[in-house]
Motif scaffolding. Structure first.
Motif, short mmCIF file in Angstrom:
data_model
loop_
_atom_site.label_atom_id
_atom_site.label_comp_id
_atom_site.label_asym_id
_atom_site.label_seq_id
_atom_site.Cartn_x
_atom_site.Cartn_y
_atom_site.Cartn_z
N ASP A 1 0.80 -1.22 0.00
CA ASP A 1 0.00 0.00 0.00
C ASP A 1 0.84 1.27 0.00
OD1 ASP A 1 1.01 -0.27 2.54
OD2 ASP A 1 -0.91 0.07 3.58
N THR A 2 2.14 1.15 -0.16
CA THR A 2 3.00 2.34 -0.22
C THR A 2 2.62 3.18 -1.43
OG1 THR A 2 4.86 1.20 0.82
CG2 THR A 2 5.38 3.16 -0.48
N ARG A 3 2.49 4.47 -1.25
CA ARG A 3 2.14 5.39 -2.33
C ARG A 3 3.39 5.65 -3.18
NH1 ARG A 3 0.44 7.52 2.31
NH2 ARG A 3 1.91 9.27 2.14
N TRP A 4 3.83 4.62 -3.87
CA TRP A 4 5.12 4.67 -4.55
C TRP A 4 5.18 5.75 -5.64
CZ3 TRP A 4 5.56 3.81 -9.80
CH2 TRP A 4 4.43 3.30 -10.44
N GLU A 5 4.02 6.11 -6.22
CA GLU A 5 4.02 7.13 -7.27
C GLU A 5 4.56 8.46 -6.78
OE1 GLU A 5 1.38 5.40 -6.28
OE2 GLU A 5 0.32 4.48 -7.97
N GLU A 6 4.44 8.70 -5.45
CA GLU A 6 4.93 9.95 -4.90
C GLU A 6 6.46 10.04 -4.92
OE1 GLU A 6 3.30 10.69 -1.06
OE2 GLU A 6 1.23 10.33 -1.69
N ALA A 7 7.10 8.91 -5.19
CA ALA A 7 8.57 8.89 -5.24
C ALA A 7 9.11 9.31 -6.60
CB ALA A 7 9.08 7.49 -4.90
N PHE A 8 8.21 9.71 -7.52
CA PHE A 8 8.64 10.06 -8.87
C PHE A 8 7.92 11.31 -9.36
CE2 PHE A 8 8.98 5.52 -8.28
CZ PHE A 8 10.30 5.26 -8.66
N ASP A 9 8.63 12.08 -10.16
CA ASP A 9 8.04 13.22 -10.85
C ASP A 9 8.49 13.12 -12.31
OD1 ASP A 9 7.35 15.69 -11.97
OD2 ASP A 9 7.61 16.75 -10.07
N PHE A 10 7.57 12.74 -13.18
CA PHE A 10 7.90 12.51 -14.58
C PHE A 10 7.76 13.78 -15.43
CE2 PHE A 10 6.16 8.53 -12.84
CZ PHE A 10 7.26 7.70 -13.02
N SER A 11 7.43 14.89 -14.81
CA SER A 11 7.15 16.11 -15.57
C SER A 11 8.40 16.79 -16.11
CB SER A 11 6.37 17.10 -14.69
OG SER A 11 7.19 17.60 -13.63
N PHE A 12 9.58 16.33 -15.70
CA PHE A 12 10.81 16.97 -16.17
C PHE A 12 11.29 16.40 -17.50
CE2 PHE A 12 10.86 17.73 -11.60
CZ PHE A 12 11.16 19.09 -11.56
N THR A 13 10.60 15.41 -18.03
CA THR A 13 11.02 14.79 -19.29
C THR A 13 11.23 15.80 -20.42
OG1 THR A 13 10.03 12.66 -18.74
CG2 THR A 13 10.35 13.14 -21.07
N PRO A 14 10.32 16.78 -20.63
CA PRO A 14 10.55 17.75 -21.71
C PRO A 14 11.83 18.57 -21.54
CG PRO A 14 8.27 17.79 -21.00
CD PRO A 14 9.01 16.98 -20.00
N SER A 15 12.29 18.71 -20.30
CA SER A 15 13.52 19.50 -20.07
C SER A 15 14.76 18.78 -20.57
CB SER A 15 13.68 19.80 -18.57
OG SER A 15 12.57 20.48 -18.05
N MET A 16 14.67 17.46 -20.65
CA MET A 16 15.84 16.65 -21.01
C MET A 16 15.77 16.28 -22.49
SD MET A 16 16.11 14.41 -17.49
CE MET A 16 14.35 14.10 -17.34
N ASP A 17 16.17 17.23 -23.34
CA ASP A 17 16.04 17.04 -24.77
C ASP A 17 17.35 16.63 -25.46
OD1 ASP A 17 17.38 19.42 -24.46
OD2 ASP A 17 15.94 20.64 -25.57
N ALA A 18 18.40 16.41 -24.67
CA ALA A 18 19.67 15.98 -25.27
C ALA A 18 19.56 14.53 -25.72
CB ALA A 18 20.81 16.13 -24.27
N LEU A 19 20.04 14.23 -26.92
CA LEU A 19 19.94 12.91 -27.50
C LEU A 19 21.26 12.16 -27.44
CD1 LEU A 19 17.83 13.64 -30.72
CD2 LEU A 19 17.00 12.79 -28.52
N PHE A 20 21.17 10.86 -27.23
CA PHE A 20 22.34 10.00 -27.29
C PHE A 20 22.48 9.51 -28.74
CE2 PHE A 20 24.02 5.60 -27.15
CZ PHE A 20 25.33 5.92 -26.82
N THR A 21 23.61 9.79 -29.35
CA THR A 21 23.84 9.37 -30.74
C THR A 21 25.14 8.59 -30.87
OG1 THR A 21 24.96 11.46 -31.25
CG2 THR A 21 22.59 11.36 -31.64
#
Length: 327
Positions: free
Chosen positions: A307-327
């Motif tokens: 019953d741990t509210r595990w979702e609170e351990a993550f914030d996925f909203s920063f994905t757009p900030s990380m636009d550097a690509l691995f090539t």
């Protein structure tokens, strides 16, 4: 506090020695970042971002300090000493269960770098039965119960790992914990054959060196964290694809025992093991489905309750900030 062998003052002195200007403060207070070990290739993108002025270009005053065996990153994060630290996704979920506001905002690597090194006669993971295995306290408490129960191992096999390959060199029956980008380099240089079994294959496919912050920091400095992540992943892309020497020079200065040979060998290993994902991947991003898999593993190994509210351990909203690509 001094983290490892060098602290903030020494690191800033290193930057000056490299003819790097002190990052202008701008509108924000310094953003303090703590790594999880002495300066090494696994932190190179952050040093590259500092050395190339990517943090400065974002208007950030970033202070990098490095950890070590006696440094408790989560404790220091919770105490407000740092704004971002390298930690673990499972660690963040344990914090949530304990009402500690840790939040995973990104990762460094798309795969865990840890595993077990054996001598060549061990060709299957289950063949480790009866062999002494040196493990850190962290691995013993998080991954070992699963390995023990699923592969028929015994607690009597385990001894503490002192982050030294010498016992492995001496004892042909011994296995040790190691990182794909670290201990193998030493063994190869000594012409000692080995096999490597990654934890990600035999436990759970976790991220490597996730970046953790707190709810308080994200409430008051969300934009700063987004800019820090943007610059950091740009630093990683630059270090992997262009001249790595700016970051390498800072690593060597911060950790004099680290050689350029080790750094560059690790850099090549990042490519071989898919550390940043396939070509075209956005560096640093985390995905909900993979984090949920880690949650399931944590529940199965009784590290967190169902019953741990595990979702609170993550914030996925920063994905757009990380636009550097691995090539």
């Amino acid at each position: 506090m001094t983290t490892g062998t060098i602290g903030r003052r020494a690191l800033l002195g290193t930057a000056a020695a490299l003819a790097m200007p002190r990052i202008a403060r701008g509108a924000t207070e310094p953003l303090r970042f703590l790594t999880n070990w002495y300066a090494q290739a696994e932190h190179a993108g952050f040093y590259q971002a500092f050395a190339k002025g990517y943090f400065k270009a974002e208007g950030l005053d970033v202070v990098i300090e490095h950890g070590g065996p006696q440094i408790n990153n989560i404790q220091l994060l919770m105490a407000g000493r740092y704004d971002v630290v390298i930690g673990g996704t499972g660690e963040a979920m344990v914090c949530v269960q304990r009402n500690m506001p840790a939040v995973t905002v990104a990762t460094t690597f798309q795969t865990s770098l840890g595993g077990i090194l054996t001598h060549p006669d061990i060709t299957r993971f289950q063949d480790l039965k009866g062999h002494t295995i040196l493990l850190s306290t962290e691995v013993r408490s998080t991954l070992w119960p699963w390995l023990r129960d699923h592969y028929g191992f015994d607690d009597a096999q385990i001894r503490p790992y002192g982050f030294n390959v010498q016992p492995f060199v001496i004892d042909s029956q011994l296995a040790i914990q190691g990182f794909a980008t670290s201990e193998p380099y030493i063994l190869q240089n000594r012409h000692i054959p080995y096999n490597y079994f990654p934890f990600s294959k035999y436990t759970v496919d976790d991220y490597g060196n996730p970046l953790l912050s707190t709810k308080s920091v994200l409430s008051h400095r969300r934009d700063d964290v987004a800019r820090f992540l943007h610059a950091s992943m740009k630093g990683w892309a630059d270090w992997m694809q262009n001249d790595p020497e700016p970051g390498n020079a800072m690593i060597r200065a911060a950790n004099p025992v680290m050689t350029n040979g080790q750094i560059m060998w690790s850099r090549e290993q990042f490519r071989k093991i898919g550390g940043f994902g396939p070509a075209g991947s956005h560096i640093g991003t985390i995905q909900a489905d993979r984090c949920r898999s880690v949650r399931d593993f944590m529940v199965a190994t009784h590290q967190i309750s169902p019953d741990t509210r595990w979702e609170e351990a993550f914030d996925f909203s920063f994905t757009p900030s990380m636009d550097a690509l691995f090539t």
